[in-house]
Design a protein around this motif. Structure first.
Motif, short mmCIF file in Angstrom:
data_model
loop_
_atom_site.label_atom_id
_atom_site.label_comp_id
_atom_site.label_asym_id
_atom_site.label_seq_id
_atom_site.Cartn_x
_atom_site.Cartn_y
_atom_site.Cartn_z
N GLU A 113 0.74 -1.22 -0.21
CA GLU A 113 0.06 0.03 -0.10
C GLU A 113 1.02 1.21 0.07
OE1 GLU A 113 -3.47 0.09 -0.03
OE2 GLU A 113 -3.27 -2.11 -0.33
N GLY A 114 2.09 1.23 0.02
CA GLY A 114 3.20 2.17 -0.01
C GLY A 114 3.26 2.97 1.19
N LYS A 115 2.93 2.24 2.31
CA LYS A 115 3.15 2.99 3.76
C LYS A 115 3.89 2.17 4.75
CE LYS A 115 0.03 6.73 3.58
NZ LYS A 115 0.14 7.83 3.97
N GLN A 116 4.77 1.51 4.21
CA GLN A 116 5.39 0.50 4.97
C GLN A 116 6.49 1.16 6.16
OE1 GLN A 116 8.89 -1.81 3.51
NE2 GLN A 116 7.57 -3.85 3.93
N LEU A 117 7.28 2.03 5.52
CA LEU A 117 8.17 2.95 6.70
C LEU A 117 7.28 3.47 7.73
CD1 LEU A 117 11.04 3.43 7.57
CD2 LEU A 117 10.90 5.28 5.63
N GLU A 118 6.43 4.24 7.14
CA GLU A 118 5.38 4.73 8.20
C GLU A 118 4.79 3.87 9.39
OE1 GLU A 118 5.13 7.22 4.05
OE2 GLU A 118 5.37 5.05 4.61
N LEU A 119 4.50 2.78 8.87
CA LEU A 119 3.79 1.97 9.69
C LEU A 119 4.99 1.44 10.85
CD1 LEU A 119 1.40 0.42 10.89
CD2 LEU A 119 1.89 -1.44 9.29
N LYS A 120 6.26 1.16 10.16
CA LYS A 120 7.19 0.57 11.00
C LYS A 120 7.40 1.71 12.23
CE LYS A 120 11.07 -1.72 11.93
NZ LYS A 120 11.16 -3.37 11.93
N LEU A 121 7.68 2.95 11.92
CA LEU A 121 7.95 3.81 12.86
C LEU A 121 6.55 3.78 13.71
CD1 LEU A 121 9.15 6.67 10.21
CD2 LEU A 121 10.40 5.44 12.13
N ALA A 122 5.45 3.91 13.28
CA ALA A 122 4.17 3.85 14.25
C ALA A 122 4.13 2.92 15.30
CB ALA A 122 3.13 4.03 13.54
N LEU A 123 4.72 1.47 14.74
CA LEU A 123 4.66 0.53 15.49
C LEU A 123 5.78 0.42 16.30
CD1 LEU A 123 3.70 -2.53 13.26
CD2 LEU A 123 2.37 -1.37 14.84
N LEU A 124 7.01 1.15 16.12
CA LEU A 124 8.05 1.12 17.13
C LEU A 124 7.97 2.01 18.16
CD1 LEU A 124 11.28 1.46 14.64
CD2 LEU A 124 10.71 -0.42 16.27
N ARG A 125 7.06 3.26 17.83
CA ARG A 125 6.57 4.10 18.85
C ARG A 125 5.60 3.65 19.88
NH1 ARG A 125 6.75 7.73 14.29
NH2 ARG A 125 4.76 7.77 14.08
N ALA A 126 4.72 2.76 19.32
CA ALA A 126 3.80 2.22 20.03
C ALA A 126 4.31 1.29 21.23
CB ALA A 126 2.49 1.39 19.11
N TYR A 127 5.12 0.60 20.64
CA TYR A 127 5.99 -0.49 21.57
C TYR A 127 6.74 0.08 22.58
CZ TYR A 127 8.45 -4.31 23.56
OH TYR A 127 9.45 -4.87 24.53
N HIS A 128 7.78 0.71 21.80
CA HIS A 128 8.98 1.17 22.75
C HIS A 128 8.58 2.56 23.44
CE1 HIS A 128 11.92 -1.82 21.22
NE2 HIS A 128 11.44 -1.55 20.05
N GLY A 129 7.65 3.35 22.65
CA GLY A 129 7.38 4.73 23.21
C GLY A 129 6.21 4.71 24.19
N GLU A 130 5.20 3.82 23.85
CA GLU A 130 4.14 3.89 24.86
C GLU A 130 3.75 2.37 25.77
OE1 GLU A 130 1.01 4.74 22.06
OE2 GLU A 130 2.39 6.26 21.19
N GLY A 131 4.79 1.36 25.43
CA GLY A 131 4.46 0.32 25.99
C GLY A 131 3.32 -0.71 25.65
#
Length: 229
Positions: A113-131
């Motif tokens: 869908e052309g949003k891979q890097l954006e989703l990767k960053l969002a998931l890194l923030r969700a886990y590492h930033g927000e637990g």
């Protein structure tokens, strides 16, 4: 002159050094500005492929896997928070580790869908930033929605088990290439850099690769020039 650079970023959402490494790489690319047109693709690697649903406490997991004490784990996490802050990534309270296979499946779809890097960053923030739990489908769907992906389609991908075969194939590919730790960053299918390197290190590596590529392009032209009288 702008040069194209292919970057394959092999990593896992569960890996804090992957969050540091990706943030550091992005800052290096920003510093290089118009000299490089970086095409970044992320690829799956699972640190905890056998993790049970619901995850496991970090203290228990690292204690069993590496023999670390709670005090050692706390010291490492403090160091990781400091390194993250240096590259603009804020680590929050991570108390557990989780299986990330479904997250990798969703990222494969996001790439289509052309949003891979954006989703990767969002998931890194969700886990590492927000637990948050990256194995929780609700967390994954919300991350997809936050970067402009269709939430209904994301939920269907997760529910139907889509792209499991493709993710497994990619994991095997990089394992066969000798990738055993992450992040592993491959530039132009030739140069491998591992770990959460500082911004300056990534910047130097990219500059060197671009310089070598430029020299390779110029060499055939120079070889065919007529000798000067």
């Amino acid at each position: 002159m702008t040069q194209t650079l292919k970057i394959d970023f092999v990593s896992d959402i569960a890996c804090p050094w992957c969050a540091i490494g990706l943030s550091s790489l992005q800052l290096a690319l920003e510093r290089l500005g118009n000299t490089v047109d970086a095409q970044v693709a992320v690829h799956p690697f699972e640190l905890n492929p056998d993790m049970e649903p619901g995850g496991e406490k970090i203290v228990d997991y690292l204690g069993k896997k590496y023999g670390r004490t709670p005090e050692q784990i706390a010291e490492t996490q403090a160091m990781i928070r400091e390194r993250g802050a240096q590259v603009g990534f804020e680590f929050g309270p991570r108390t557990s580790v989780y299986n990330t296979f479904d997250a990798h499946r969703l990222m494969h779809w996001a790439g289509i869908e052309g949003k891979q890097l954006e989703l990767k960053l969002a998931l890194l923030r969700a886990y590492h930033g927000e637990g948050k739990d990256p194995s929780d489908h609700a967390v994954l769907v919300e991350a997809a929605r936050s970067v402009g992906l269709d939430a209904t389609q994301a939920a269907a991908v997760l529910q139907n088990g889509d792209y499991a075969r493709e993710v497994r194939a990619e994991e095997r590919k990089y394992q066969h290439m000798g990738i055993q730790s992450v992040p592993s960053i491959i530039f132009n299918d030739r140069y491998l850099v591992t770990g959460g390197q500082p911004v300056e290190a990534f910047e130097q590596v990219v500059q060197q690769i671009l310089a070598e590529a430029q020299q390779a392009q110029e060499a055939p032209h120079e070889a065919h020039e007529a000798p000067k009288q």
